[in-house]
Write a protein that holds these residues in place. Structure first.
Motif, PDB file in Angstrom:
ATOM      1  N   ARG A 107       0.371  -1.530  -0.350  1.00  0.00           N
ATOM      2  CA  ARG A 107      -0.006  -0.261  -0.294  1.00  0.00           C
ATOM      3  C   ARG A 107       1.223   1.560   0.118  1.00  0.00           C
ATOM      4  O   ARG A 107       0.742   2.041  -0.139  1.00  0.00           O
ATOM      5  CB  ARG A 107      -1.163  -0.074   1.040  1.00  0.00           C
ATOM      6  N   SER A 108       1.741   0.832   0.516  1.00  0.00           N
ATOM      7  CA  SER A 108       3.088   2.614   0.031  1.00  0.00           C
ATOM      8  C   SER A 108       3.934   2.895  -1.187  1.00  0.00           C
ATOM      9  O   SER A 108       3.896   3.482  -1.511  1.00  0.00           O
ATOM     10  CB  SER A 108       3.530   2.280   1.502  1.00  0.00           C
ATOM     11  N   ILE A 111       3.408   5.809  -3.844  1.00  0.00           N
ATOM     12  CA  ILE A 111       3.860   7.446  -3.379  1.00  0.00           C
ATOM     13  C   ILE A 111       3.580   8.188  -4.489  1.00  0.00           C
ATOM     14  O   ILE A 111       3.410   9.263  -5.126  1.00  0.00           O
ATOM     15  CB  ILE A 111       4.021   7.668  -1.952  1.00  0.00           C
TER      16      ILE A 111
ATOM     17  N   THR B  17      -6.510   2.171  -1.618  1.00  0.00           N
ATOM     18  CA  THR B  17      -5.414   1.705  -1.523  1.00  0.00           C
ATOM     19  C   THR B  17      -4.660   2.673  -2.791  1.00  0.00           C
ATOM     20  O   THR B  17      -4.308   3.484  -2.729  1.00  0.00           O
ATOM     21  CB  THR B  17      -5.219   0.382  -2.680  1.00  0.00           C
ATOM     22  N   LEU B  21      -5.246   6.813  -0.977  1.00  0.00           N
ATOM     23  CA  LEU B  21      -4.023   8.083  -0.943  1.00  0.00           C
ATOM     24  C   LEU B  21      -3.558   9.099  -1.639  1.00  0.00           C
ATOM     25  O   LEU B  21      -3.495   9.999  -1.415  1.00  0.00           O
ATOM     26  CB  LEU B  21      -3.038   6.760  -1.164  1.00  0.00           C
ATOM     27  N   LYS B  24      -6.155  11.819   0.342  1.00  0.00           N
ATOM     28  CA  LYS B  24      -5.144  11.582   1.670  1.00  0.00           C
ATOM     29  C   LYS B  24      -3.647  13.051   1.221  1.00  0.00           C
ATOM     30  O   LYS B  24      -3.893  13.814   2.288  1.00  0.00           O
ATOM     31  CB  LYS B  24      -4.243  10.334   2.377  1.00  0.00           C
ATOM     32  N   THR B  42      -6.999   7.332   5.582  1.00  0.00           N
ATOM     33  CA  THR B  42      -7.105   6.280   3.902  1.00  0.00           C
ATOM     34  C   THR B  42      -8.124   5.310   4.990  1.00  0.00           C
ATOM     35  O   THR B  42      -7.982   4.493   5.950  1.00  0.00           O
ATOM     36  CB  THR B  42      -6.176   5.984   3.529  1.00  0.00           C
TER      37      THR B  42
END
Lengths: 152, 100
Positions: A107-108, A111, B17, B21, B24, B42
């Motif tokens: 989930r990261s 970015i 997801t 995000l 956010k 989230t």
């Protein structure tokens, strides 16, 4: 990983698609063909939209099909489908001409992609109008490179 | 006009997801610039309505769904995620209504 690195040339231009489902499937199959996602991930991209509504059409002319990491995302990556005639999701942002599909195993990891996506969305109208006039995947690639990397 | 508690904001999308995000990041930037202390998290479409938040920020379709049953006090529906001005205007209006 930057937008263009994550895209890695997975670009398809089509004149028209029978429905939003078909357009999303094309975008998912570009990811599946490179082993970034399982075939069930592609099914889930469509099912998610059927169940939760056309929320993936997030800016005028632009949609971002995706499913959950656990739905079969093996590696982070993107694909782009340009539909010249547009498809209808039943959204305020119809017709959609640009699909930016993505897969992310956690989930990261995405970015930086989201930051560059923000740049694209902020100029969605202009970018969509430019993309539907391009002839080839390599022209789309070059256009995006100019847009995202050749900035002072 | 010092605020004691940061406001609690949930950025929600179908799966929690992608768009959540993205929202956010935008919401945090807007609230920080406006000097409004906030905690932004989230959530997906299942979780979001169960959270006792001050504000849920999401797309129009999910907003409609959440209005029936969400526990949040305000629901902000964003149509164009690329339009920071739209997000800012709707979000700050919701913050003002909270302060009533």
């Amino acid at each position: 990983m930057s937008f263009l690195e994550a895209l890695n040339g997975r670009i398809r231009i089509v004149e028209r698609a029978g429905s939003w489902t078909e357009a999303v499937r094309i975008s998912g199959e570009l990811l599946a063909a490179d082993g970034l996602v399982t075939p069930s991930y592609v099914d889930q991209m469509i099912r998610t939209c059927e169940e939760l509504g056309p929320y993936i059409a997030i800016a005028p002319g632009v949609a971002i099909p995706h499913a959950r990491p656990e739905d079969g995302a093996r590696a982070f990556g993107l694909s782009i489908v340009v539909v010249r005639e547009g498809v209808y999701f039943g959204s305020h942002n119809d017709p959609v001409h640009l699909l930016i599909a993505f897969a992310t195993p956690d989930r990261s990891a995405h970015i930086e992609f989201l930051r560059q996506l923000a740049e694209i969305l902020a100029r969605a109208d202009e970018i969509v109008q430019a993309l539907i006039r391009l002839e080839s995947a390599s022209q789309v690639q070059e256009y995006l490179r100019d847009l995202l990397e050749n900035r002072s | 006009m010092a605020r004691k508690q940061p406001i609690r904001v949930v950025a929600a999308c179908g799966l929690g997801t992608g768009t959540a995000l993205y929202l956010k990041m935008t919401v945090e930037e807007i609230l920080k610039k406006a000097g409004i202390p906030a905690v932004v998290e989230t959530a997906d479409a299942t979780l979001a309505p169960t959270i006792t938040a001050d504000i849920i920020v999401t797309g129009p379709d999910l907003a409609e769904m959440f209005r029936q049953r969400a526990r949040a006090r305000e629901i902000v529906a964003v149509t164009n995620y690329g339009n920071k001005a739209e997000i800012q205007e709707k979000l700050l209006a919701a913050v003002q209504r909270l302060e009533g």
